[in-house]
Design an enzyme around this catalytic site. Sequence first.
Site, PDB file in Angstrom:
ATOM      1  N   ARG A 173       1.861   2.872   9.579  1.00  7.98           N
ATOM      2  CA  ARG A 173       0.993   3.554  10.543  1.00  7.98           C
ATOM      3  C   ARG A 173       1.780   4.126  11.746  1.00  7.98           C
ATOM      4  NH1 ARG A 173      -2.846  -0.659   8.831  1.00  7.98           N
ATOM      5  NH2 ARG A 173      -4.702   0.364   7.982  1.00  7.98           N
ATOM      6  N   LYS A 203       5.816 -11.280   7.387  1.00  9.37           N
ATOM      7  CA  LYS A 203       5.179 -12.034   8.471  1.00  9.37           C
ATOM      8  C   LYS A 203       4.572 -11.112   9.524  1.00  9.37           C
ATOM      9  CE  LYS A 203       7.843 -16.321   8.262  1.00  9.37           C
ATOM     10  NZ  LYS A 203       8.821 -17.168   8.971  1.00  9.37           N
ATOM     11  N   LYS A 204       4.830  -9.818   9.414  1.00  9.45           N
ATOM     12  CA  LYS A 204       4.229  -8.915  10.392  1.00  9.45           C
ATOM     13  C   LYS A 204       2.709  -9.023  10.316  1.00  9.45           C
ATOM     14  CE  LYS A 204       2.835  -4.653  11.457  1.00  9.45           C
ATOM     15  NZ  LYS A 204       2.288  -3.578  10.637  1.00  9.45           N
ATOM     16  N   HIS A 236       8.831   1.686   4.072  1.00  5.82           N
ATOM     17  CA  HIS A 236       9.843   1.708   5.128  1.00  5.82           C
ATOM     18  C   HIS A 236      10.765   0.523   4.871  1.00  5.82           C
ATOM     19  CE1 HIS A 236       7.401  -1.517   6.765  1.00  5.82           C
ATOM     20  NE2 HIS A 236       6.369  -0.706   6.905  1.00  5.82           N
ATOM     21  N   GLN A 291     -10.340  -3.221   1.610  1.00  9.00           N
ATOM     22  CA  GLN A 291      -9.855  -3.875   2.826  1.00  9.00           C
ATOM     23  C   GLN A 291      -9.923  -2.970   4.050  1.00  9.00           C
ATOM     24  OE1 GLN A 291      -5.899  -4.391   0.923  1.00  9.00           O
ATOM     25  NE2 GLN A 291      -5.056  -4.082   2.947  1.00  9.00           N
ATOM     26  N   MET A 317       0.845  -1.198   0.000  1.00 11.29           N
ATOM     27  CA  MET A 317       0.000   0.000   0.000  1.00 11.29           C
ATOM     28  C   MET A 317       0.883   1.251   0.000  1.00 11.29           C
ATOM     29  SD  MET A 317      -3.467  -0.943   2.009  1.00 11.29           S
ATOM     30  CE  MET A 317      -2.934  -0.552   3.667  1.00 11.29           C
ATOM     31  N   GLY A 318       2.165   1.102  -0.290  1.00 12.10           N
ATOM     32  CA  GLY A 318       3.049   2.254  -0.408  1.00 12.10           C
ATOM     33  C   GLY A 318       3.485   2.822   0.930  1.00 12.10           C
ATOM     34  N   SER A 369       5.943  -0.175  10.469  1.00 11.65           N
ATOM     35  CA  SER A 369       4.600  -0.073   9.907  1.00 11.65           C
ATOM     36  C   SER A 369       4.411   1.337   9.388  1.00 11.65           C
ATOM     37  CB  SER A 369       3.553  -0.354  10.996  1.00 11.65           C
ATOM     38  OG  SER A 369       2.268   0.072  10.557  1.00 11.65           O
ATOM     39  N   HIS A 400       9.254  -2.877   3.825  1.00  9.33           N
ATOM     40  CA  HIS A 400       8.924  -3.048   2.406  1.00  9.33           C
ATOM     41  C   HIS A 400      10.190  -3.328   1.590  1.00  9.33           C
ATOM     42  CE1 HIS A 400       5.518  -0.311   3.692  1.00  9.33           C
ATOM     43  NE2 HIS A 400       4.833  -1.236   3.048  1.00  9.33           N
TER      44      HIS A 400
END
Lengths: 298, 298
Positions: free
Chosen positions: B194, B155-156, B41, B68, B37-38, B192, B44
């Site tokens: 977020r 796996k996160k 970090h 989602q 989703m861009g 993340s 990715h």
Amino acid sequence: MPEGEWLVEIFNSVKDMQNKANLLRLQGKKIAFVPTMGYFHEGHLDLMREGRKRGDYLVVSIYVNPTQFAPTEDLDKYPRNFDRDRAMAEQVGVDAIFFPDNAGMYPPHYQTYVDVEGVTQTLCGASRAGHFRGVATVCTKLFNIVKPHVTIFGKKDFQQLVTIKTMIRDLNMDIEVVGMPTTREPDGLAMSSRNVYLSEEERQSALCLSRSLAMAKRLFEAGETDAGKILDQVCKYIQSHAYTVIDYVKISDVDTVEEVQTVGRNTFIAMAVKVGKTRLIDNYVFGEDLNIPYSDER
Amino acid sequence: MPEGEWLVEIFNSVKDMQNKANLLRLQGKKIAFVPTMGYFHEGHLDLMREGRKRGDYLVVSIYVNPTQFAPTEDLDKYPRNFDRDRAMAEQVGVDAIFFPDNAGMYPPHYQTYVDVEGVTQTLCGASRAGHFRGVATVCTKLFNIVKPHVTIFGKKDFQQLVTIKTMIRDLNMDIEVVGMPTTREPDGLAMSSRNVYLSEEERQSALCLSRSLAMAKRLFEAGETDAGKILDQVCKYIQSHAYTVIDYVKISDVDTVEEVQTVGRNTFIAMAVKVGKTRLIDNYVFGEDLNIPYSDER
């Protein structure tokens, strides 16, 4: 055809079929695919003949898919005859038959399903709980296994064709879909593997489906565009035949499968009728051809 | 890297991306794919580095997939920065970015969804209505567009990884899935997109997630196999930190995602915790490594 001149390849395993498809694609071959539940009739063969023209390698699958049968339906007694099917497939030049078993298709802990929502809500989707979910799911699986460039479906299962087209568009499956006209018996009855269930008298009554479509066509061609009026006459005609119980008769949009009030070129009339214990379907897209022999229906 | 030495290809259209994939496959190239989703970090980038090793041609998709996100979630404020992402992707040798818009992915009359049932019922599936349906659907679409041989997930999002593996197995998608270890900040916080939502104080409290996993690991290694006892200590530890509200903490089977009473090598502890307004997740598979720096947690 002389013995040994043609030999259709039989694949039972998902992996073997997939490996074959990968090899063909690497060789630049075009794969055509006709998914079926077997027990072939001329309708199936017409789809295969079209596939033969459109692909370098023609795969037919034979699989009576349990997930598209509701618990009350005819899964167990659905007719099967693999040897006869294989011989018929060879006659029309099929390259391979994919013939998996349930353990290969739905192994333990199976839990993934494909839902096409809008176009499956009415007609057979309303009568047959979970049917189109099963169809969409098994076709997704078969497409991922056979990896076709082009797939051929019959228009007899018109809502199924719309469902598959919608799924392919929505999920970006890179597959061309060809819809083929319904193949009919000389007297007009739409060919179906389920026709073997019919007694001789039921078989005669069953002609009311195709003849009622011919009636709808004539009414439309005479200028009638009121869906309610056409449906009224069609239902009365079907009900005047012995052994018949109407499940539905509706006129809907060919893309959305939503009911319409006004009949036009993007609409179709579809019906499901029980004749004795056998549920039959048929349909007609207004403006298209319909080869039903003359009959003096009331 | 000198200007012009590397140029990542950008595909905005489904058709262009699909044509490229077809061409690559005809050339016998192996396509590796990292869906994202861009707002990249290091996590990715680690997935991309793995993809770089495993494929001849590495595609990364950047798409904040609306299906989602539940209506109450952070779809609109989800962080985005395409130019920064492109530069980072170039640094790790990505060949192409697939960057579609909503009109291309979900055109009018869109209506098809993929449901993975069993493994999505608990954990984030229970908290986030429709989340995994959206994930499974968009991944099916992306797989059909990018046509990868191998795809790399972190796996996160452990339940997401299990969902994708289950879907690929069930629907016979011919794709290898690689799950990569969670990439962490030096202090142990799972990376993340977020995390940018966190204030400085929340950022400090958020360490309780990874540290509680280290606690669970130590308890298990000391011989504790009673899931309830481990969960008890973990929850108390998390609750002793400011700004935290536990959504769930559970120990489950790695294949079925069903809760277990006894901790063993095929089980994992997973948690979702709100820290302030930000919902964070983390997990640990018992028996695996976990690089969390020493801390004197209570």
